[in-house]
Scaffold this active site. Sequence first.
Site, PDB file in Angstrom:
ATOM      1  N   SER A  54       0.813  -1.221   0.000  1.00  0.00           N
ATOM      2  CA  SER A  54       0.000   0.000   0.000  1.00  0.00           C
ATOM      3  C   SER A  54       0.842   1.264   0.000  1.00  0.00           C
ATOM      4  O   SER A  54       0.367   2.330  -0.407  1.00  0.00           O
ATOM      5  CB  SER A  54      -0.946   0.001   1.209  1.00  0.00           C
ATOM      6  OG  SER A  54      -0.209  -0.040   2.421  1.00  0.00           O
TER       7      SER A  54
ATOM      8  N   TYR B  83      12.793  -5.149  17.243  1.00  0.00           N
ATOM      9  CA  TYR B  83      12.856  -5.012  15.779  1.00  0.00           C
ATOM     10  C   TYR B  83      14.017  -5.829  15.214  1.00  0.00           C
ATOM     11  O   TYR B  83      13.853  -6.575  14.243  1.00  0.00           O
ATOM     12  CB  TYR B  83      12.994  -3.530  15.417  1.00  0.00           C
ATOM     13  CG  TYR B  83      12.993  -3.259  13.926  1.00  0.00           C
ATOM     14  CD1 TYR B  83      11.836  -3.417  13.165  1.00  0.00           C
ATOM     15  CD2 TYR B  83      14.153  -2.836  13.273  1.00  0.00           C
ATOM     16  CE1 TYR B  83      11.831  -3.172  11.800  1.00  0.00           C
ATOM     17  CE2 TYR B  83      14.165  -2.587  11.905  1.00  0.00           C
ATOM     18  CZ  TYR B  83      12.995  -2.749  11.176  1.00  0.00           C
ATOM     19  OH  TYR B  83      12.999  -2.512   9.813  1.00  0.00           O
TER      20      TYR B  83
HETATM   21  N1  LIG Z   1      12.116   2.652   5.789  1.00  0.00           N
HETATM   22  C1  LIG Z   1      13.244   2.162   6.264  1.00  0.00           C
HETATM   23  O1  LIG Z   1      14.155   2.899   6.693  1.00  0.00           O
HETATM   24  C2  LIG Z   1      13.475   0.679   6.240  1.00  0.00           C
HETATM   25  C3  LIG Z   1      14.798   0.215   6.373  1.00  0.00           C
HETATM   26  C4  LIG Z   1      15.034  -1.150   6.362  1.00  0.00           C
HETATM   27  C5  LIG Z   1      13.980  -2.041   6.223  1.00  0.00           C
HETATM   28  N2  LIG Z   1      12.707  -1.560   6.118  1.00  0.00           N
HETATM   29  C6  LIG Z   1      11.637  -2.544   6.006  1.00  0.00           C
HETATM   30  O2  LIG Z   1      10.959  -2.332   4.791  1.00  0.00           O
HETATM   31  C7  LIG Z   1       9.638  -2.836   4.909  1.00  0.00           C
HETATM   32  C8  LIG Z   1       8.668  -1.817   4.314  1.00  0.00           C
HETATM   33  O3  LIG Z   1       8.744  -0.630   5.066  1.00  0.00           O
HETATM   34  P1  LIG Z   1       8.615   0.818   4.404  1.00  0.00           P
HETATM   35  O4  LIG Z   1       9.852   1.543   4.714  1.00  0.00           O
HETATM   36  O5  LIG Z   1       8.140   0.732   3.005  1.00  0.00           O
HETATM   37  O6  LIG Z   1       7.489   1.436   5.353  1.00  0.00           O
HETATM   38  P2  LIG Z   1       5.967   1.829   5.077  1.00  0.00           P
HETATM   39  O7  LIG Z   1       5.887   2.839   3.996  1.00  0.00           O
HETATM   40  O8  LIG Z   1       5.428   2.172   6.414  1.00  0.00           O
HETATM   41  O9  LIG Z   1       5.316   0.488   4.526  1.00  0.00           O
HETATM   42  C9  LIG Z   1       4.991  -0.596   5.360  1.00  0.00           C
HETATM   43  C10 LIG Z   1       4.041  -1.508   4.638  1.00  0.00           C
HETATM   44  O10 LIG Z   1       3.760  -2.633   5.480  1.00  0.00           O
HETATM   45  C11 LIG Z   1       2.354  -2.779   5.593  1.00  0.00           C
HETATM   46  N3  LIG Z   1       1.973  -3.316   6.886  1.00  0.00           N
HETATM   47  C12 LIG Z   1       2.377  -2.900   8.108  1.00  0.00           C
HETATM   48  N4  LIG Z   1       1.738  -3.587   9.057  1.00  0.00           N
HETATM   49  C13 LIG Z   1       0.915  -4.462   8.421  1.00  0.00           C
HETATM   50  C14 LIG Z   1      -0.023  -5.437   8.852  1.00  0.00           C
HETATM   51  N5  LIG Z   1      -0.278  -5.630  10.144  1.00  0.00           N
HETATM   52  N6  LIG Z   1      -0.691  -6.143   7.925  1.00  0.00           N
HETATM   53  C15 LIG Z   1      -0.479  -5.928   6.596  1.00  0.00           C
HETATM   54  N7  LIG Z   1       0.388  -5.024   6.136  1.00  0.00           N
HETATM   55  C16 LIG Z   1       1.061  -4.294   7.029  1.00  0.00           C
HETATM   56  C17 LIG Z   1       1.813  -1.360   5.416  1.00  0.00           C
HETATM   57  O11 LIG Z   1       0.475  -1.385   4.936  1.00  0.00           O
HETATM   58  P3  LIG Z   1      -0.824  -0.965   5.787  1.00  0.00           P
HETATM   59  O12 LIG Z   1      -0.401   0.059   6.793  1.00  0.00           O
HETATM   60  O13 LIG Z   1      -1.764  -0.467   4.736  1.00  0.00           O
HETATM   61  O14 LIG Z   1      -1.286  -2.229   6.404  1.00  0.00           O
HETATM   62  C18 LIG Z   1       2.722  -0.819   4.329  1.00  0.00           C
HETATM   63  O15 LIG Z   1       2.263  -1.204   3.066  1.00  0.00           O
HETATM   64  C19 LIG Z   1       9.423  -3.158   6.380  1.00  0.00           C
HETATM   65  O16 LIG Z   1       9.535  -4.551   6.577  1.00  0.00           O
HETATM   66  C20 LIG Z   1      10.559  -2.441   7.065  1.00  0.00           C
HETATM   67  O17 LIG Z   1      10.958  -3.092   8.253  1.00  0.00           O
HETATM   68  C21 LIG Z   1      12.441  -0.236   6.109  1.00  0.00           C
END
Ligand SMILES: NC(=O)c1ccc[n+]([C@@H]2O[C@H](COP(=O)([O-])OP(=O)(O)OC[C@H]3O[C@@H](n4cnc5c(N)ncnc54)[C@H](OP(=O)(O)O)[C@@H]3O)[C@@H](O)[C@H]2O)c1
Length: 237
Positions: free
Chosen positions: A20, A148
């Site tokens: 999303s 985390y």
């Molecule tokens: N941003 C960073 O700095 C970073 C760095 C390293 C790794 N990551 C990893 O990258 C991944 C994506 O994160 P992002 O940075 O793209 O953040 P984001 O924009 O907040 O996206 C997170 C996604 O996960 C979904 N999500 C969260 N909880 C959920 C649930 N209970 N059920 C279904 N979907 C869920 C959210 O959708 P809904 O809220 O619509 O459910 C959203 O689509 C994560 O695993 C995060 O740990 C991020």
Amino acid sequence: MKHNKLKPELPKRALVTGASTGIGLAVAQGLHKSGYTVDGIARGKPAQVSDWLTMHQIDLSKINTLPDKLRALSLDHSVLVLNAGYGRFGGLEQFSYSQIQHLLDTNLTSNVFLIKHFLPHLKRAGGGDVVIIGSESALQGGPAGAVYCASKFALRGLAQSLRADCAGNNIRVMLINPGPVATEFFAETSFEPKSGEVYSLTAEQVAESVLHAIQQPRNVVIEEINLQPMHRSFQKK
Ligand SMILES: NC(=O)c1ccc[n+]([C@@H]2O[C@H](COP(=O)([O-])OP(=O)(O)OC[C@H]3O[C@@H](n4cnc5c(N)ncnc54)[C@H](OP(=O)(O)O)[C@@H]3O)[C@@H](O)[C@H]2O)c1
């Protein structure tokens, strides 16, 4: 030399969790542009409705309902991108038990369930790719990251073991470990990367790594990609 190939009749169809927003949405867009039909999972939907993306609204933290919810999904995906997750940071004793459970269920256990569900179908179809979005926190623990990092380290172990178990079935298991990415991830955190492209990656840059990994010839497994912005510096909000 002849290499294993995905069977030509295997649909070019991908499932992306957390599609999303952020990295998941960028990966879904990249896959779509590369000719994949894309299904997404999240609780919500992208702000801009896209007819090329079929969203399934599933709360992945609700572990007990997952097997039933997953049974309702199509099974003919050749690529799974397991990306959904969130960050919650602080000392361990600042977490309630339910907050610990929620984070581990969302970031870790849901992925184990998803892979268990789809693996037999990938095997029957003749192969496929599982790409897990880990984190720099899968590689190195740090202050305020106990829960985390535990979830992300565990994903790395999951990926390493599955890679060994599934290679004989033409299934590649790959782990992408980004440093800070400018997404909604930091919406609820008390800190964020400093603004400016040298301090954070973009979701599209992470998506390019995912595409790069799955577009390799079938005999090449990019086991892990670790990517960082040029400089690391965070600020309190
Ligand atoms: N941003 C960073 O700095 C970073 C760095 C390293 C790794 N990551 C990893 O990258 C991944 C994506 O994160 P992002 O940075 O793209 O953040 P984001 O924009 O907040 O996206 C997170 C996604 O996960 C979904 N999500 C969260 N909880 C959920 C649930 N209970 N059920 C279904 N979907 C869920 C959210 O959708 P809904 O809220 O619509 O459910 C959203 O689509 C994560 O695993 C995060 O740990 C991020």
